[in-house]
Design an enzyme around this catalytic site. Structure first.
Site, PDB file in Angstrom:
ATOM      1  N   HIS A 346     100.867 -48.293 -58.357  1.00 11.33           N
ATOM      2  CA  HIS A 346     101.142 -46.876 -58.137  1.00 11.33           C
ATOM      3  C   HIS A 346     102.255 -46.659 -57.105  1.00 11.33           C
ATOM      4  O   HIS A 346     102.103 -45.830 -56.203  1.00 11.33           O
ATOM      5  CB  HIS A 346      99.858 -46.153 -57.685  1.00 11.33           C
ATOM      6  CG  HIS A 346      98.782 -46.130 -58.722  1.00 11.33           C
ATOM      7  ND1 HIS A 346      97.457 -45.874 -58.439  1.00 11.33           N
ATOM      8  CD2 HIS A 346      98.835 -46.324 -60.067  1.00 11.33           C
ATOM      9  CE1 HIS A 346      96.745 -45.920 -59.551  1.00 11.33           C
ATOM     10  NE2 HIS A 346      97.554 -46.196 -60.554  1.00 11.33           N
TER      11      HIS A 346
HETATM   12  C1  LIG Z   1     100.520 -52.534 -65.285  1.00 12.35           C
HETATM   13  C2  LIG Z   1     100.436 -51.066 -64.943  1.00 12.35           C
HETATM   14  C3  LIG Z   1      99.259 -50.377 -65.185  1.00 12.35           C
HETATM   15  C4  LIG Z   1      99.150 -49.026 -64.862  1.00 12.35           C
HETATM   16  N1  LIG Z   1      97.994 -48.352 -65.148  1.00 12.35           N
HETATM   17  C5  LIG Z   1      97.908 -47.034 -64.902  1.00 12.35           C
HETATM   18  C6  LIG Z   1      96.753 -46.300 -65.257  1.00 12.35           C
HETATM   19  O1  LIG Z   1      95.791 -46.845 -65.794  1.00 12.35           O
HETATM   20  N2  LIG Z   1      96.724 -44.967 -64.986  1.00 12.35           N
HETATM   21  C7  LIG Z   1      97.757 -44.335 -64.376  1.00 12.35           C
HETATM   22  O2  LIG Z   1      97.670 -43.120 -64.144  1.00 12.35           O
HETATM   23  N3  LIG Z   1      98.865 -45.008 -64.014  1.00 12.35           N
HETATM   24  C8  LIG Z   1      98.968 -46.327 -64.278  1.00 12.35           C
HETATM   25  N4  LIG Z   1     100.104 -47.015 -63.927  1.00 12.35           N
HETATM   26  C9  LIG Z   1     101.150 -46.287 -63.202  1.00 12.35           C
HETATM   27  C10 LIG Z   1     102.038 -45.477 -64.137  1.00 12.35           C
HETATM   28  O3  LIG Z   1     102.419 -46.269 -65.243  1.00 12.35           O
HETATM   29  C11 LIG Z   1     103.268 -45.031 -63.348  1.00 12.35           C
HETATM   30  O4  LIG Z   1     102.877 -44.246 -62.232  1.00 12.35           O
HETATM   31  C12 LIG Z   1     104.216 -44.195 -64.206  1.00 12.35           C
HETATM   32  O5  LIG Z   1     104.592 -44.884 -65.369  1.00 12.35           O
HETATM   33  C13 LIG Z   1     105.444 -43.863 -63.378  1.00 12.35           C
HETATM   34  O6  LIG Z   1     106.378 -43.229 -64.214  1.00 12.35           O
HETATM   35  P1  LIG Z   1     107.925 -43.281 -63.896  1.00 12.35           P
HETATM   36  O7  LIG Z   1     108.573 -42.447 -64.916  1.00 12.35           O
HETATM   37  O8  LIG Z   1     108.128 -42.970 -62.462  1.00 12.35           O
HETATM   38  O9  LIG Z   1     108.342 -44.803 -64.059  1.00 12.35           O
HETATM   39  P2  LIG Z   1     108.236 -45.778 -65.312  1.00 12.35           P
HETATM   40  O10 LIG Z   1     107.105 -45.387 -66.200  1.00 12.35           O
HETATM   41  O11 LIG Z   1     108.252 -47.152 -64.736  1.00 12.35           O
HETATM   42  O12 LIG Z   1     109.555 -45.491 -66.137  1.00 12.35           O
HETATM   43  C14 LIG Z   1     110.811 -45.961 -65.724  1.00 12.35           C
HETATM   44  C15 LIG Z   1     111.572 -46.406 -66.947  1.00 12.35           C
HETATM   45  O13 LIG Z   1     112.927 -46.631 -66.603  1.00 12.35           O
HETATM   46  C16 LIG Z   1     113.345 -47.847 -67.166  1.00 12.35           C
HETATM   47  N5  LIG Z   1     114.422 -48.368 -66.301  1.00 12.35           N
HETATM   48  C17 LIG Z   1     114.338 -48.738 -65.008  1.00 12.35           C
HETATM   49  N6  LIG Z   1     115.535 -49.123 -64.547  1.00 12.35           N
HETATM   50  C18 LIG Z   1     116.401 -48.991 -65.567  1.00 12.35           C
HETATM   51  C19 LIG Z   1     117.790 -49.236 -65.713  1.00 12.35           C
HETATM   52  N7  LIG Z   1     118.540 -49.695 -64.702  1.00 12.35           N
HETATM   53  N8  LIG Z   1     118.358 -48.998 -66.920  1.00 12.35           N
HETATM   54  C20 LIG Z   1     117.620 -48.519 -67.957  1.00 12.35           C
HETATM   55  N9  LIG Z   1     116.295 -48.262 -67.875  1.00 12.35           N
HETATM   56  C21 LIG Z   1     115.701 -48.499 -66.693  1.00 12.35           C
HETATM   57  C22 LIG Z   1     112.114 -48.719 -67.179  1.00 12.35           C
HETATM   58  O14 LIG Z   1     112.232 -49.748 -68.147  1.00 12.35           O
HETATM   59  C23 LIG Z   1     111.041 -47.706 -67.536  1.00 12.35           C
HETATM   60  O15 LIG Z   1     110.922 -47.560 -68.922  1.00 12.35           O
HETATM   61  C24 LIG Z   1     100.245 -48.367 -64.256  1.00 12.35           C
HETATM   62  C25 LIG Z   1     101.439 -49.057 -64.024  1.00 12.35           C
HETATM   63  C26 LIG Z   1     101.541 -50.391 -64.376  1.00 12.35           C
HETATM   64  C27 LIG Z   1     102.850 -51.119 -64.129  1.00 12.35           C
END
Ligand SMILES: Cc1cc2nc3c(=O)[nH]c(=O)nc-3n(C[C@H](O)[C@H](O)[C@H](O)COP(=O)(O)OP(=O)(O)OC[C@H]3O[C@@H](n4cnc5c(N)ncnc54)[C@H](O)[C@@H]3O)c2cc1C
Length: 424
Positions: A346
């Site tokens: 998280h």
């Molecule tokens: C293993 C795991 C289990 C989890 N389980 C839960 C759960 O059960 N419940 C819950 O509420 N939350 C869970 N989480 C947390 C939740 O997934 C995150 O809080 C949420 O996805 C955050 O969203 P975000 O958009 O900030 O980032 P992300 O979902 O990480 O999205 C960022 C995206 O940007 C892409 N990216 C990054 N850098 C680049 C770049 N330079 N060029 C192109 N693309 C790029 C990445 O590939 C990714 O697709 C979990 C996370 C993980 C890793």
């Protein structure tokens, strides 16, 4: 929400929320044991009160993971004004002065520039959005200097303020073959489970693994829950992250109770390992740097052990694998936490929204001092929320989408007609 509309939930939205279709028997045992330990039952953590014990509700539909891609992106893939480029890594934001004009991305060994007529939205997550800003020359001066990146805009808060939920696991063997693991005695049943999943999307293969939930107080003096439980009807270790740990998780029978510190005071940071955009970011979580966090974790381990010692587990309880019965004193528990606790995934806070000098984005998620550049992801949370971060991040994105549309309408009203947008 599949339970129907209430004061707290809507129906028919893109993010489907469902109850577990086929909870494991041990998840019911966990709920019973937690009530026996004195915690209250709460059938809806996202309702009037967060505190209590229950199986988790899931972002699932028809027994399958309901990701944001399935909920939001797949239904609109054929829109003429949407192009999704995959297997590409954005290497920097293109700038003209302080204005973001597009991005460069790497794909199949090529470096490709793509322009944005209106604005660039970074959504790389709490690790990669600050990395991308720094690679583009936006961030703490010292960090950029260290890696020879020309400074385009000094913003000291980029990558700082990293917060995450540190998590420890109490792991037991189970003396009956009822957990999610594979053994000779349940091979036939496993085959049936495969068919019930393939044919009906029911059975143990619909599990989210962390089936049982709990938000509890480390002591009654806390105003709100500061510990979270995730009960898994499987014996996990280090989230099965390498082959031997994965084998440990899959083979044989056991169960585990995660406990995490919901409101950590420790702060870490994201930096750069190198100016090479294909290099991983430097992650320094700095867990337990605030002494209160260790104290909360020790209380958490004791609370989790109390639940697992409940009578409801008597018919199932095998040996405690982690921390192991030899670990009893506070000092031993602290050593166990230092050795075995890890992320529960998280991370937030590294491009925080705010008004102080360490804030990276304003209340419309625009990067301070820049034009046409926003960050929309978990990195903008100023403080880690006391729960799982996926749905709150979706909420941030919904709010951002509404603000972007609003500013676009305002521009349209003044006669401008620029439409393209690059989203990373
Ligand atoms: C293993 C795991 C289990 C989890 N389980 C839960 C759960 O059960 N419940 C819950 O509420 N939350 C869970 N989480 C947390 C939740 O997934 C995150 O809080 C949420 O996805 C955050 O969203 P975000 O958009 O900030 O980032 P992300 O979902 O990480 O999205 C960022 C995206 O940007 C892409 N990216 C990054 N850098 C680049 C770049 N330079 N060029 C192109 N693309 C790029 C990445 O590939 C990714 O697709 C979990 C996370 C993980 C890793």
């Amino acid at each position: 929400h599949e339970r129907g509309a209430t004061e707290f939930h809507g129906v028919g939205g893109p993010l489907n929320v469902a109850d577990l279709r086929s909870p494991n028997l041990l998840t019911g045992v966990y709920v019973e044991a937690a009530l026996e330990a004195g915690y209250v039952r709460n059938n809806d953590f996202s309702g009037a009160s967060q505190e209590g014990i229950s199986p988790y509700q899931l972002t699932q539909k028809n027994g399958e993971r309901w990701s944001v891609a399935r909920g939001y992106l797949h239904p609109v893939l054929d829109r003429p004004n949407l192009t999704v480029i995959t297997n590409a890594r954005t290497s920097r934001v293109l700038l003209e002065g302080k204005r973001a004009t597009g991005v460069t991305y790497l794909q199949s060994g090529k470096s490709i520039d793509i322009g944005a007529e209106r604005e660039v939205i970074l959504a790389g997550g709490a690790i990669n959005s600050p990395q991308l800003l720094m690679l583009s020359g936006i961030g703490p001066e010292d960090e950029l200097k260290r890696h020879g990146i020309p400074l385009r805009h000094a913003l000291p808060g980029v990558g700082q303020n990293l917060q995450d939920h540190l998590d420890a696991l109490i792991v037991h063997k189970c003396v009956k073959p009822v957990s999610l693991g594979i053994s000779f005695s349940n091979l036939l049943a496993q085959t049936k489970h495969l068919f019930s999943y393939l044919l009906h999307r029911t059975g143990p293969l619909t599990t989210n693994s962390a089936e049982g939930g709990g938000f509890v107080k480390s002591d009654p003096g806390q105003a709100i829950p500061d510990l979270q439980f995730h009960f898994t009807p499987a014996h996990l270790d280090e989230h099965g992250r390498n082959l031997s740990r994965a084998a440990f998780t899959m083979l044989g029978h056991g169960y585990a109770l995660h406990v995490c510190d919901l409101r950590p005071k420790s702060r870490g940071h994201i930096g750069l390992k190198s100016a090479d955009p294909t290099a991983d970011a430097l992650i320094e979580p700095n867990y337990l740097s605030h002494p209160d966090d260790m104290n909360t974790m020790v209380k958490g381990v004791k609370a989790a052990r109390k639940v697992l010692a409940g009578k409801a587990f008597d018919p199932y309880r095998g040996v405690e694998i982690f921390p192991g019965r030899a670990v009893q004193s506070d000092e031993q528990i602290k050593a166990f936490i230092r050795r075995k606790a890890g992320t529960i995934y998280h991370p937030v806070g590294t491009c925080k929204m705010g008004r102080d000098e360490m804030a990276v984005v304003d209340d419309t998620l625009r990067v301070y001092g820049m034009q046409a550049l926003r960050v929309v992801d978990a990195s903008i949370m100023p403080t880690l929320i006391g729960g799982n971060t996926n749905a709150p991040t979706v909420m941030i994105a919904e709010k951002a989408a509404a603000m972007i549309l609003q500013s676009r309408r305002a521009t349209a009203d003044t006669g401008s007609d620029r439409t393209a947008m690059a989203q990373v």
